[in-house]
Motif scaffolding. Sequence first.
Motif, PDB file in Angstrom:
ATOM      1  N   TRP A  31      40.715  20.043  -1.530  1.00  0.00           N
ATOM      2  CA  TRP A  31      40.291  18.693  -1.902  1.00  0.00           C
ATOM      3  C   TRP A  31      40.993  17.634  -1.054  1.00  0.00           C
ATOM      4  O   TRP A  31      40.358  16.680  -0.578  1.00  0.00           O
ATOM      5  CB  TRP A  31      40.552  18.447  -3.378  1.00  0.00           C
ATOM      6  N   ASP A  32      42.272  17.804  -0.830  1.00  0.00           N
ATOM      7  CA  ASP A  32      43.031  16.817  -0.047  1.00  0.00           C
ATOM      8  C   ASP A  32      42.486  16.697   1.381  1.00  0.00           C
ATOM      9  O   ASP A  32      42.344  15.581   1.912  1.00  0.00           O
ATOM     10  CB  ASP A  32      44.511  17.197   0.009  1.00  0.00           C
ATOM     11  N   THR A  33      42.194  17.825   2.000  1.00  0.00           N
ATOM     12  CA  THR A  33      41.710  17.777   3.386  1.00  0.00           C
ATOM     13  C   THR A  33      40.275  17.258   3.475  1.00  0.00           C
ATOM     14  O   THR A  33      39.901  16.645   4.478  1.00  0.00           O
ATOM     15  CB  THR A  33      41.807  19.163   4.050  1.00  0.00           C
ATOM     16  N   LEU A  34      39.479  17.473   2.418  1.00  0.00           N
ATOM     17  CA  LEU A  34      38.152  16.867   2.391  1.00  0.00           C
ATOM     18  C   LEU A  34      38.274  15.343   2.369  1.00  0.00           C
ATOM     19  O   LEU A  34      37.519  14.640   3.059  1.00  0.00           O
ATOM     20  CB  LEU A  34      37.355  17.350   1.174  1.00  0.00           C
ATOM     21  N   LEU A  35      39.222  14.837   1.589  1.00  0.00           N
ATOM     22  CA  LEU A  35      39.429  13.389   1.530  1.00  0.00           C
ATOM     23  C   LEU A  35      39.997  12.856   2.839  1.00  0.00           C
ATOM     24  O   LEU A  35      39.621  11.767   3.296  1.00  0.00           O
ATOM     25  CB  LEU A  35      40.374  13.040   0.373  1.00  0.00           C
TER      26      LEU A  35
ATOM     27  N   SER B 299      40.662  23.260   4.819  1.00  0.00           N
ATOM     28  CA  SER B 299      39.597  22.341   5.241  1.00  0.00           C
ATOM     29  C   SER B 299      38.355  23.108   5.684  1.00  0.00           C
ATOM     30  O   SER B 299      37.220  22.701   5.400  1.00  0.00           O
ATOM     31  CB  SER B 299      40.096  21.433   6.366  1.00  0.00           C
ATOM     32  N   GLY B 300      38.561  24.227   6.380  1.00  0.00           N
ATOM     33  CA  GLY B 300      37.417  25.039   6.781  1.00  0.00           C
ATOM     34  C   GLY B 300      36.682  25.612   5.588  1.00  0.00           C
ATOM     35  O   GLY B 300      35.444  25.607   5.531  1.00  0.00           O
TER      36      GLY B 300
ATOM     37  N   LYS C 136      35.249  18.777  15.294  1.00  0.00           N
ATOM     38  CA  LYS C 136      36.094  17.881  16.080  1.00  0.00           C
ATOM     39  C   LYS C 136      36.811  16.827  15.250  1.00  0.00           C
ATOM     40  O   LYS C 136      37.970  16.496  15.525  1.00  0.00           O
ATOM     41  CB  LYS C 136      35.256  17.236  17.181  1.00  0.00           C
ATOM     42  N   VAL C 137      36.162  16.248  14.248  1.00  0.00           N
ATOM     43  CA  VAL C 137      36.827  15.233  13.427  1.00  0.00           C
ATOM     44  C   VAL C 137      38.004  15.862  12.693  1.00  0.00           C
ATOM     45  O   VAL C 137      39.115  15.298  12.651  1.00  0.00           O
ATOM     46  CB  VAL C 137      35.843  14.593  12.433  1.00  0.00           C
ATOM     47  N   LEU C 138      37.775  17.041  12.122  1.00  0.00           N
ATOM     48  CA  LEU C 138      38.855  17.747  11.430  1.00  0.00           C
ATOM     49  C   LEU C 138      39.983  18.115  12.396  1.00  0.00           C
ATOM     50  O   LEU C 138      41.162  17.972  12.069  1.00  0.00           O
ATOM     51  CB  LEU C 138      38.312  19.012  10.762  1.00  0.00           C
ATOM     52  N   ALA C 139      39.619  18.584  13.583  1.00  0.00           N
ATOM     53  CA  ALA C 139      40.633  18.996  14.552  1.00  0.00           C
ATOM     54  C   ALA C 139      41.492  17.809  14.985  1.00  0.00           C
ATOM     55  O   ALA C 139      42.729  17.909  15.027  1.00  0.00           O
ATOM     56  CB  ALA C 139      39.964  19.631  15.765  1.00  0.00           C
TER      57      ALA C 139
END
Length: 375
Positions: free
Chosen positions: A198-202, A85-86, A66-69
């Motif tokens: 890496w960008d989406t993890l940040l 990101s997944g 949910k946070v990613l979405a």
Amino acid sequence: MKIKSFEFNLRELGGAMGDFGTLFPLAIGYIYVCGLDPAGFLVMMGLANIVTGLVYRLPMPIEPMKVLAVAAIAQKWTPSMIYASGFGMGLIWLLFAVTGLVERLARLTPPSVIRGIQVALGLMLAVEAAKLLSTGWFLGIISILIVLALRKNRHAPAAVVLMVLGIVVMAVKGELGNIAAPGFKLPPFTTFTFQEVWDTLLLAGFAQLPLTITNATIATAALISAYWPNKTVTVRKLSWNQGIMNTILPFLGGMPMCHGAGGLAGQYYFGARTGGANIIEGLIEIFLGLFLSASIAGLFSVFPGAIIGAMMFMVGIELMKFARDVAIGKDLIPLGTTLLVSLATNMAYGFLAGLAVHYLSPLFFRNGSIKKEGS
């Protein structure tokens, strides 16, 4: 009495639909705002449901992270960023499983904090449900009454009746006329860069971790133990599952996925008792993805929100009931702290605050008793 591993009936079908309330709005955002391919989104989710049902032989929700979405939809990520990101989250969960870190975190988490997370999630679901119910109070109240009357009915399960009711309402409003003719479409092969990982993890991935640890892993394992005491599923096994599916499915259009206590409570509340519920849900999602991908976002967007709100509201109440097994006394303090901080900020901070109170409160009580004795 031996518990069946798989059943395929209306009750399991009703349970399979029990967690649709969280899927619909995020699916619409992913497809409409971010341009995610509906065929890949649904088919990969369906495959994950089927494999998970076969492995666990229990209802086991597959949900969007949910946070990613929310971050992806709000920031209008590209599809490749979502797939990246997944994959990044999958690597982290494999690391947690290999090292056993997730088990150590679970051992450190007391039942009172787990219950606090579940109650917080239940209240959050109830609040979101109220917003959806406000779009049509009459239909929402009728839907709640249907749930109360038919939830345990094996021949007309509440969730199935509500899905049919929703389709009837859409038909009466003339909202089914824009559905495209069925057409076959396979999931696409998708790519992304390690820079995007890496960008989406940040951007959101690291913020997703506490929620996945608490709700999707620790709380889900605890809920399984409560519903099926003889079928324990370890947090390490859940970690392996979340790691494997998220490192494979993004290459075929899959979104970041996890489990979830809310989804499990929804499935159970509406009748799911075996792995058959996951298989049924998976087959429905694969069919929708392969044959109705051109229309699916439109269908989701016009489905009556009040009906989804009614389902979410009752699931929220179900989750809050688990607070009853927390002993009255000092265990209520970490539970209350977890709940209040989660509602005021987020579940990650609530989790940390509850842990702090649980482990520091013995020192407080001991010091208080010493002062009292010396006075």
